[in-house]
Design a protein around this motif. Sequence first.
Motif, short mmCIF file in Angstrom:
data_model
loop_
_atom_site.label_atom_id
_atom_site.label_comp_id
_atom_site.label_asym_id
_atom_site.label_seq_id
_atom_site.Cartn_x
_atom_site.Cartn_y
_atom_site.Cartn_z
N LEU A 92 35.45 31.44 52.37
CA LEU A 92 35.70 29.92 51.94
C LEU A 92 34.46 29.11 52.46
O LEU A 92 34.36 29.37 53.64
CB LEU A 92 37.02 29.34 52.12
N PRO A 93 33.78 28.39 51.69
CA PRO A 93 33.82 28.13 50.53
C PRO A 93 33.41 29.04 49.43
O PRO A 93 33.22 28.65 48.10
CB PRO A 93 33.02 26.60 50.49
N THR A 94 32.77 30.13 49.85
CA THR A 94 31.82 30.96 48.86
C THR A 94 32.87 31.37 47.56
O THR A 94 32.34 31.35 46.47
CB THR A 94 31.23 32.31 49.53
N PHE A 95 33.88 31.97 48.15
CA PHE A 95 34.83 32.34 46.80
C PHE A 95 35.19 31.17 46.03
O PHE A 95 35.10 31.33 44.80
CB PHE A 95 36.00 32.75 47.40
N THR A 96 35.42 30.04 46.25
CA THR A 96 35.68 28.85 45.56
C THR A 96 34.48 28.17 44.80
O THR A 96 34.53 27.68 43.50
CB THR A 96 36.60 27.84 46.09
N THR A 97 33.32 28.40 45.44
CA THR A 97 32.08 27.97 44.79
C THR A 97 31.90 28.83 43.55
O THR A 97 31.51 28.43 42.49
CB THR A 97 30.87 28.14 45.78
N LEU A 98 32.18 30.22 43.72
CA LEU A 98 31.93 31.02 42.56
C LEU A 98 33.05 30.78 41.41
O LEU A 98 32.78 30.92 40.09
CB LEU A 98 32.17 32.59 42.87
N PRO A 105 33.10 34.37 37.70
CA PRO A 105 33.54 35.70 37.49
C PRO A 105 35.07 36.16 37.74
O PRO A 105 35.34 37.01 37.47
CB PRO A 105 32.68 36.38 38.75
N PHE A 106 35.67 35.17 38.23
CA PHE A 106 37.27 35.06 38.18
C PHE A 106 37.53 33.89 38.63
O PHE A 106 36.99 32.86 38.86
CB PHE A 106 37.42 36.27 39.60
N LYS A 107 38.68 33.58 38.75
CA LYS A 107 39.72 32.34 38.93
C LYS A 107 40.45 32.39 40.42
O LYS A 107 40.87 33.47 40.63
CB LYS A 107 40.41 32.09 37.78
N VAL A 108 40.60 31.36 40.93
CA VAL A 108 41.40 31.15 42.28
C VAL A 108 42.79 31.80 41.93
O VAL A 108 43.23 32.52 42.81
CB VAL A 108 41.43 29.90 42.69
N ASN A 109 43.31 31.54 40.80
CA ASN A 109 44.99 32.15 40.39
C ASN A 109 44.90 33.67 40.34
O ASN A 109 46.01 34.07 39.98
CB ASN A 109 45.65 31.18 39.33
N GLN A 110 43.78 34.17 40.49
CA GLN A 110 43.65 35.70 40.29
C GLN A 110 43.95 36.38 41.86
O GLN A 110 43.98 37.61 42.00
CB GLN A 110 42.65 36.26 39.65
N VAL A 111 44.34 35.58 42.81
CA VAL A 111 44.41 36.01 44.14
C VAL A 111 45.76 35.37 44.56
O VAL A 111 45.95 34.15 44.28
CB VAL A 111 43.31 35.93 45.15
N VAL A 112 46.51 35.90 45.46
CA VAL A 112 47.52 35.30 46.27
C VAL A 112 47.46 35.25 47.59
O VAL A 112 47.15 36.51 48.23
CB VAL A 112 48.90 36.25 45.77
N PRO A 113 47.54 33.96 48.18
CA PRO A 113 47.33 34.03 49.43
C PRO A 113 48.31 34.80 50.67
O PRO A 113 49.53 34.85 50.18
CB PRO A 113 47.49 32.54 49.79
N ILE A 114 47.97 35.29 51.63
CA ILE A 114 48.67 36.13 52.69
C ILE A 114 48.43 35.18 53.92
O ILE A 114 49.54 34.79 54.39
CB ILE A 114 48.20 37.51 52.78
#
Length: 316
Positions: A92-98, A105-114
């Motif tokens: 972060l923030p690279t993932f949320t920037t994408l 290419p994908f959305k935040v809700n396609q991963v689950v926080p650990i």
Amino acid sequence: MNKTLLGLALAAAMAAPMTASAWAPDGEVTVIVAYKAGSGTDTGARLLSLKAEKYVGKPLVIQNLPGADGKIGWTELVRAKPDGRTIGFINLPTFTTLTALSKPPFKVNQVVPIANHLTETGVIVVKADSPYKTLKSLVAAMKKKPTMRASTNGTKASNHTAAQLFARSAGVKYKAVPYGGTADQLLALRQGEVDFSCAKVADVTKLVKGDNPELRVLGVFDTKRVADFPDVPTLRELGYYPNWYGSARALVAPAGISKEILNFYVKAFADTMKDPEVIEAHKKARLNLDYKDNKELGALLKSQQKFCKDVISKLY
């Protein structure tokens, strides 16, 4: 035991509800890292994965899938089967920037926080033999020559954003040159291909300190000086970007995993990162361990989405 008592015992056992044992992986776990081996993310991921085997109970195997500013690895991660056999690191923030792109290419809700693993503060660096001894001198040179080059870890990736924050706040222009990741961008700087770079404290410490330093730190993206470089001013001190900026490196799983699997990993990594031996290992590696549980990481993801919308979207 006579036959009557034995029969009663068997009947009671059969009538009792079956209780499933707690979930645990039945084989090695793949840990996706969206950057090449030797990168800052990879180094931290390998240390944590090695230490976590004690609590996961199975080997955690790093799978490096670098390229396209993280998109290749993270696309593979969100598409992985949510069976607990694949987890991964996001930056972060690279993932949320994408995820904030017009065609993400994908959305935040396609991963689950650990859990969050590391938080790293940004820095501005030049070669050790650079003529620029201070950030003010670099800015002065950039005003005279707006074509000066900065290596980044990818277009709109975290270190590119740092360079943008610096340049905008200093009123200068430059040419961004994207590389495959932080390791590559710093190699380009050390080889003289570019004039400066923005990276993270842990990425540059070994290259700055020692008998033969290769890099020099000119500025820190923080509101106060950092312990690793107490003599280096913050950008805020110099009148440039006034806030903290850096990167969080966190563990997530593909969306769709069961609550039982999620709870297993949340506990396993909480136990790992609270282990005194693990804490000490991170200190020795100069990695800024910053444990946050899945709920805290979820809140961080939301705040980073807002940062991307309110700040990063206006930089490019």
